[in-house]
Design an enzyme around this catalytic site. Structure first.
Site, PDB file in Angstrom:
ATOM      1  CE  LYS A 182      -4.080  -2.135   0.655  1.00 10.85           C
ATOM      2  NZ  LYS A 182      -3.620  -3.496   0.305  1.00 10.85           N
TER       3      LYS A 182
HETATM    4  C1  LIG Z   1      -3.962  -4.582  -0.410  1.00  9.64           C
HETATM    5  C2  LIG Z   1      -3.132  -5.806  -0.445  1.00  9.64           C
HETATM    6  C3  LIG Z   1      -3.316  -6.809  -1.419  1.00  9.64           C
HETATM    7  C4  LIG Z   1      -4.414  -6.738  -2.475  1.00  9.64           C
HETATM    8  O1  LIG Z   1      -4.162  -5.747  -3.426  1.00  9.64           O
HETATM    9  P1  LIG Z   1      -5.359  -5.214  -4.359  1.00  9.64           P
HETATM   10  O2  LIG Z   1      -4.791  -4.062  -5.084  1.00  9.64           O
HETATM   11  O3  LIG Z   1      -6.447  -4.799  -3.396  1.00  9.64           O
HETATM   12  O4  LIG Z   1      -5.773  -6.324  -5.227  1.00  9.64           O
HETATM   13  C5  LIG Z   1      -2.480  -7.907  -1.403  1.00  9.64           C
HETATM   14  N1  LIG Z   1      -1.527  -8.038  -0.458  1.00  9.64           N
HETATM   15  C6  LIG Z   1      -1.327  -7.116   0.508  1.00  9.64           C
HETATM   16  C7  LIG Z   1      -0.281  -7.350   1.534  1.00  9.64           C
HETATM   17  C8  LIG Z   1      -2.110  -5.962   0.541  1.00  9.64           C
HETATM   18  O5  LIG Z   1      -1.909  -5.057   1.506  1.00  9.64           O
END
Ligand SMILES: *Cc1c(COP(=O)(O)O)cnc(C)c1O
Length: 500
Positions: free
Chosen positions: A113
């Site tokens: 993120k």
């Molecule tokens: C948010 C997140 C995901 C999923 O990503 P998307 O863009 O929502 O598909 C996968 N792994 C982690 C560790 C995340 O924080």
């Protein structure tokens, strides 16, 4: 470049306006009116560049209207030696000749993120300045753990923004809680709410739609905004690391420029993998995008059958950031694959809202099949994959990355496709320690999460990332626990808008 809604299809907003709006007024997602195409020469030119330079090259194609100085400043503020622990920002870790891992977790909160939330606040305030909007942006976040911390780190001390994060008192891990209650920054607030995540989230939604509160903010020169993953300002920066990974593959000699690669992406809200689709449409030689899901396999079913059906039990898994039954960003994909048929998309989204289900037409499904592949792995397979990857490569993965590693193997076995592959790694192995420790530690003592971090670090000889180390030694700055009814008054108090 103008932006249009997936439910109307008429380009009407500039990039800055799209970032400020977040969502289109009709509820659709803001999408660029066309996808810029890079030439082979452009791709070659990216190879020797740094991550920041690659980012500038890609983002300039989408964020037209931003001056070069603005872009350079946003990128420099987001991706630097203070914010990222690796100077390459998103380094590629080579496991063997045809398999590499793209590490997207060297940011302050050790998860992917950060790739978007480190830059979004700067894109947002720059957009506001471009629109001569001098209001203070107030970001409210309800978090089940990871997004809240990443948003706090992204917005901390960014001028003309305030951020207030609510988390469920009993709904986050010890490490996640410590990360949030020790958050520094002059413009941040963190509040625990008695109840579960749904209570917290519905509380935030109520505040966003409370016109009295909105009025009070407006009088004080403030405006609410959210930092959620459908904002174009979060998606665009994610396109960059697909190009970056490809360039690094060429640079480390695993492929020649122009050769195809596959990406395997641990998926929840479909933001990360959608950025991969944009990269492909821009001309990056991507053969297949493999969508890795956990037991909440709504996307696997969709990619196989064209039926999206959220009417199914919700599973809590050891890869919680993928525990999602509504993948909002998928709307942008079906919009583009339907030939930007906004009327059809609006129809499908109406069905989704009403019945929890929709089915795309054959032409869209054919395109899905030509680009994507999907499967899912359960918790047991995930833990086994962490252990196997450690034993085979001496490489430690978190649970989300392990799901992708597992699906990578399933894909290769089922299709026989041995195209060089990049597994996208979305969190540090120290972020979801309990499951990683269970998988690799010979005999783990039933200690606290923090003790487990130390133990895992000793066993693997890997340092605990700065963002997670000595959490218990930091001063606790946010102690308040409130009830759901107090959320709205607390927002006003935080902003200094109460009378007494
Ligand atoms: C948010 C997140 C995901 C999923 O990503 P998307 O863009 O929502 O598909 C996968 N792994 C982690 C560790 C995340 O924080």
């Amino acid at each position: 470049m103008k932006y249009e809604s997936t439910r109307e299809g008429r380009p009407f907003l500039s990039a800055a306006q799209a970032i400020l709006a977040g969502l289109a007024p009709d509820g659709g997602l803001l999408t660029p009116e066309s996808i810029p195409r890079l030439s082979e020469g452009d791709l070659e030119a990216l190879i020797p560049l740094t991550y920041q330079e690659r980012a500038e090259f890609i983002l300039a194609r989408y964020l037209t209207g931003f001056s070069r100085e603005d872009l350079t400043r946003c990128i420099g503020s987001a991706y630097n030696e203070t914010t990222f622990s690796d100077s390459r920002v998103a380094p590629l870790h080579r496991l063997d000749r045809s398999l590499s891992v793209l590490e997207l977790w060297h940011g302050p909160t050790c998860a992917f993120k950060d790739m978007a939330l480190q830059i979004l606040p700067h894109l947002l305030t720059t957009s506001a300045a471009m629109e001569q909007d001098l209001r203070t942006y107030v970001i409210l976040v309800a978090t089940s753990g990871d997004t809240g911390k990443a948003a706090l780190e992204g917005f901390r001390d960014v001028d003309r923004t305030r951020i207030l994060v609510f988390y469920p008192d009993a709904g986050v891990s010890q490490v996640q809680k410590l990360q949030m209650v020790t958050q520094e920054g002059s413009n941040v607030g963190v509040l625990a709410v008695r109840g579960n995540f749904d209570d917290t989230q519905s509380g935030v939604k109520e505040i966003f739609s409370d016109q009295q509160v909105e009025q009070l903010l407006a009088e004080a020169g403030m405006r609410f905004s959210s930092a959620n993953s459908i904002n174009w300002g979060r998606l665009a920066p994610q396109i960059v690391y697909y190009f970056s990974a490809y360039c690094d593959m060429v640079r480390q000699g695993d492929i020649a420029s122009g050769d195809p690669v596959n990406f395997v992406v641990p998926t929840g809200n479909f933001g990360n993998i959608l950025a991969g689709y944009f990269a492909r449409e821009m001309g990056l030689p991507v053969n297949r995008l493999v969508c890795a899901a956990n037991a909440n396999n709504v996307l696997t079913d969709f990619i196989r059958t064209g039926v999206y059906d959220r009417n199914r039990p919700f599973s809590r898994t050891i890869s919680p950031s993928m525990d999602i039954l509504i993948s909002s960003n998928l709307e942008r994909l079906i919009y583009l694959l339907s030939g930007r048929d906004a009327a059809r998309v609006a129809g499908w989204m109406g069905e989704l809202a009403e019945t929890g289900r929709y089915q795309v037409t054959e032409d869209v499904l054919d395109k899905v099949h030509s680009l994507f592949w999907s499967d899912f792995s359960d918790d047991e397979e995930t833990v086994r994959r962490i252990r196997d990857t450690w034993n085979t490569y001496g490489y430690l993965t978190d649970t989300h990355t392990a799901v992708a590693m597992d699906i990578c193997e399933k894909y290769r076995n089922e299709t026989g496709d041995n195209t060089p592959t990049v597994v996208v790694s979305t969190a540090s192995p120290f972020k979801f320690t309990a499951s990683v420790a269970e998988a690799v530690l010979p005999d783990k003592d039933a200690g606290s999460e923090l003790e487990l971090l130390e133990e895992l670090s000793r066993y693997s000889s890997l340092p605990i990332p700065a963002g997670l180390s000595r959490l218990d030694a930091r001063p606790v700055l946010h102690r308040q626990v409130i009830s759901r009814e107090d959320m709205s008054p607390e927002v006003l108090k935080f902003l200094g808008l109460t009378e007494n």
